[in-house]
Design an enzyme around this catalytic site. Sequence first.
Site, PDB file in Angstrom:
ATOM      1  CB  SER A  14      -0.899   0.012   1.247  1.00 41.52           C
ATOM      2  OG  SER A  14      -1.576   1.252   1.390  1.00 41.52           O
ATOM      3  CE1 TYR A  37      -4.076  -1.919   4.981  1.00 45.64           C
ATOM      4  CE2 TYR A  37      -3.188   0.218   4.323  1.00 45.64           C
ATOM      5  CZ  TYR A  37      -3.744  -1.005   3.994  1.00 45.64           C
ATOM      6  OH  TYR A  37      -3.969  -1.330   2.676  1.00 45.64           O
TER       7      TYR A  37
END
Length: 286
Positions: free
Chosen positions: A154, A167
Amino acid sequence: MTTSTDPAPSTPLAGRAALVTGGGTGIGRACAEVLVADGASVTILGRRAEVLEEAAAELAADAPDGAKVRWVAADVAEEEQVAAAVATAAEEGGLDLAVLSAGTGTLGPITSLPLDEWRRVVDTNLTGSFLALKHAAAAMVATGRGGAIVAVSSIAGQRSHRWMAPYCASKAGLDALVEVAADELGRQGIRVCSVRPGVVSTELGDHLLGDPAIVADYLAQMPVARPGEVGDVAAAVRFLLGPESGWITGVSLNVDGGHHVRRGPDLDGLARSLYGDEAVDGPPAT
């Protein structure tokens, strides 16, 4: 003999076997779709049997001759389950390709984030990817013909996303794991890369895309100003898995409309709505 003027085969991955974690929905499902379309036999892995069964049936309905589709319900954070899924994917001639797409997220201030939430995200995104990479790579080594692995990372592993610490940390760790794996496994003919999507319309991303202010801020940070589609990411994954990228390894490829050249998103409003002003700004001055 194939020459540069010959047309590309319609199924360039025919005879290859692939495993896709998180393959029942979102980016993983899109990756499975392009692999099947190019002739690979694909095993999709996820937690929800009913979702996987439906996805596998739809993928199989459009599969070219020779391409098989299987599904395995498993938790990527459980090593025995991952090992069994890899064995299923490799049971007819070995494993050639793997996509590590299983992932989850959370949102909350570091100062009040429960440890269980941290562990849940890291166990899936980082530990789960490690386990899938470990067993997929071992299966590829066993065939002696090499292979390719792509992890779905990501932009959050590269640019700070306030209130998304687990995350961000898990995806930064994933990119580091990819580099080390590429370094170790290259001598076995196995290439390892990652893609770094920006915001994409998926089950995980839709909670961000549902807020107009957040969408506007995301778009303001993108030179190519639109939310991503799962097909954008799947196309990049397919390239990195295929023979076209045979001299590429250890790469983390941004697929984000150029978002990585600017800054992470402003999620303060969402954090305030969930946790209150004091959790975001700290206690009022006295």
